[in-house]
Design a protein around this motif. Structure first.
Motif, PDB file in Angstrom:
ATOM      1  N   SER A 151       0.836  -1.206   0.000  1.00 54.32           N
ATOM      2  CA  SER A 151       0.000   0.000   0.000  1.00 54.32           C
ATOM      3  C   SER A 151       0.869   1.255   0.000  1.00 54.32           C
ATOM      4  N   PHE A 208      -2.021  -4.237   2.094  1.00 54.28           N
ATOM      5  CA  PHE A 208      -1.963  -3.225   3.142  1.00 54.28           C
ATOM      6  C   PHE A 208      -1.291  -3.853   4.361  1.00 54.28           C
ATOM      7  N   VAL A 267      -5.912  -5.565  -4.519  1.00 53.86           N
ATOM      8  CA  VAL A 267      -5.729  -4.978  -3.189  1.00 53.86           C
ATOM      9  C   VAL A 267      -6.226  -5.993  -2.160  1.00 53.86           C
ATOM     10  N   SER A 301      -6.782  -6.070   2.002  1.00 52.53           N
ATOM     11  CA  SER A 301      -6.774  -5.155   3.152  1.00 52.53           C
ATOM     12  C   SER A 301      -7.928  -5.531   4.077  1.00 52.53           C
ATOM     13  N   GLY A 339      -7.527   0.357   2.535  1.00 47.74           N
ATOM     14  CA  GLY A 339      -7.718  -0.337   1.267  1.00 47.74           C
ATOM     15  C   GLY A 339      -9.159  -0.752   1.002  1.00 47.74           C
TER      16      GLY A 339
END
Ligand code: GDP
Length: 345
Positions: A127, A178, A248, A250, A309
């Motif tokens: 991130s 993240f 992503v 997270s 995120g």
């Protein structure tokens, strides 16, 4: 039997991935280690008698050693967790950070392209690549705006991974993970620094001895923390998808360093009061003995103030979701540090 090389296997993510794959596949795992004069194998001691786990010598700063290991093992998967992974230190060692986090990725890609082009490659993305964010939460389309030598090196790696994927049709990806934490997190990172120091202070209070306070930097910054074990599943799903794509991963929740400290103090049952603000903020035991003081030495030359995120694409495409809640993660880390100290006495 399929073979997986994991670099950085002595670290949090590498050792957790080895555990995850030994449990969920019948693959052979090759844990890549770099020779050091001090032993750093505590996270993999439990794997040493495992027949499907082999240690191999590989130095990410030496292209020949990368090539030799890839040629010897002929892996089906290569998971690169080896890195200079600490953002704060990347200002002290920018060149080493660049060589390990960017150049080495190119050496790996070159060897995969030349010697095992069917091997699926995962590079640890971060991130921190989003850096100076323009919107919250961040998803896969957020621009790359790194704020540290570490973030910049990870962005360079991301570009070269994409170039190799597109130029040579490699299955090469780099997720955006993240912050992810757990009992195996290095003590330099703020979460583990907090849980290990509060456990130390708790022991001192219980033993009736004096203690030094925990010293932190900017406690107003906010992060999105996920249990590292949850992340391993997400990476494995990414690596086994039909098409190579970056996601992503997270928790989607934002907490300040201050909140992490509060939650840890709650787990410890240490009563505390707060005095002052920001750089003068202090946490006190019995209204006088400092438990935590802010030390501007731990402030960074440039700071990423807020990272959060949006993992909805990973949820939709891969069915991935984090399972462990923030409070349970903090408790798990604090309890582990408290028990470690207890067993050392
Ligand atoms: P990062 O997000 O990968 O840089 O993970 P860290 O755990 O190293 O840092 C998270 C945040 O905590 C950053 O905004 C740091 O500036 C902040 N922070 C505040 N005090 C400290 C400290 O004493 N050590 C570290 N590592 N970070 C701190």
């Amino acid at each position: 039997m399929k073979k997986v090389i994991i670099t950085g296997v002595t670290g949090q993510d590498g050792s957790l991935m080895a555990d995850y794959l030994l449990k969920n596949t019948d693959y052979e795992i090759y844990g890549a280690i770099r020779r050091l004069s001090v032993d750093n194998h505590k996270n993999i001691l439990h794997l040493k008698k495992e027949p499907r786990f082999t240690l191999v010598n590989l130095d990410l700063n030496d292209a020949h050693s990368i090539r030799d290991v890839i040629m010897d093992v002929d892996p089906d998967f290569f998971i690169n967790f080896g890195a200079q992974s600490f953002v704060g230190r990347s200002w002290n060692y920018p060149i080493q950070t660049w060589i390990t986090d960017a150049d080495a990725v190119l050496h790996i890609l070159e060897s995969i392209r030349r010697f095992c082009p069917d091997c699926r490659f995962y590079n640890a993305g971060s991130s921190e690549e989003f850096g100076n964010v323009i919107c919250t939460p961040q998803n896969e389309s957020h621009p790359l705006r790194p704020q540290s030598p570490y973030g910049a090196a990870k962005c360079a790696a991301r570009h070269i991974v994409r170039v190799y994927r597109e130029s040579y049709n490699l299955y090469a990806i780099q997720g955006w993970l993240f912050n992810h934490e757990g009992p195996r997190r290095g003590q330099d990172f703020v979460t583990r620094k907090i849980t290990s120091n509060i456990a130390r202070i708790k022991h001192s209070i219980e033993s009736g001895i004096a203690f030094e306070p925990l010293e932190l930097g900017n406690i107003s910054t906010k992060r999105d923390w996920t249990d590292a074990t949850d992340m391993m599943e997400g990476i494995w799903l990414m690596l086994n998808a039909e098409t190579p794509k970056n996601y992503v991963l997270s928790s989607g929740q934002l907490h300040s360093i201050r909140e992490f400290l509060h939650e840890t103090l709650k787990c410890s049952n240490i009563p505390f009061s707060i005095e002052g603000e920001d750089e003068n903020e202090k946490y006190l035991y019995k209204n006088k003995t400092p438990i935590m003081v802010v030390n501007p030495e731990f402030y960074r030359p440039a700071e990423v103030h807020k990272l959060c995120g949006d993992y909805s694409l990973a949820k939709k495409d891969l069915g991935w979701e984090p399972k462990v809640k923030f409070q349970d993660l903090v408790k798990k880390m604090y309890d582990n540090d408290y028990e470690l100290l207890k067993s050392a006495i």
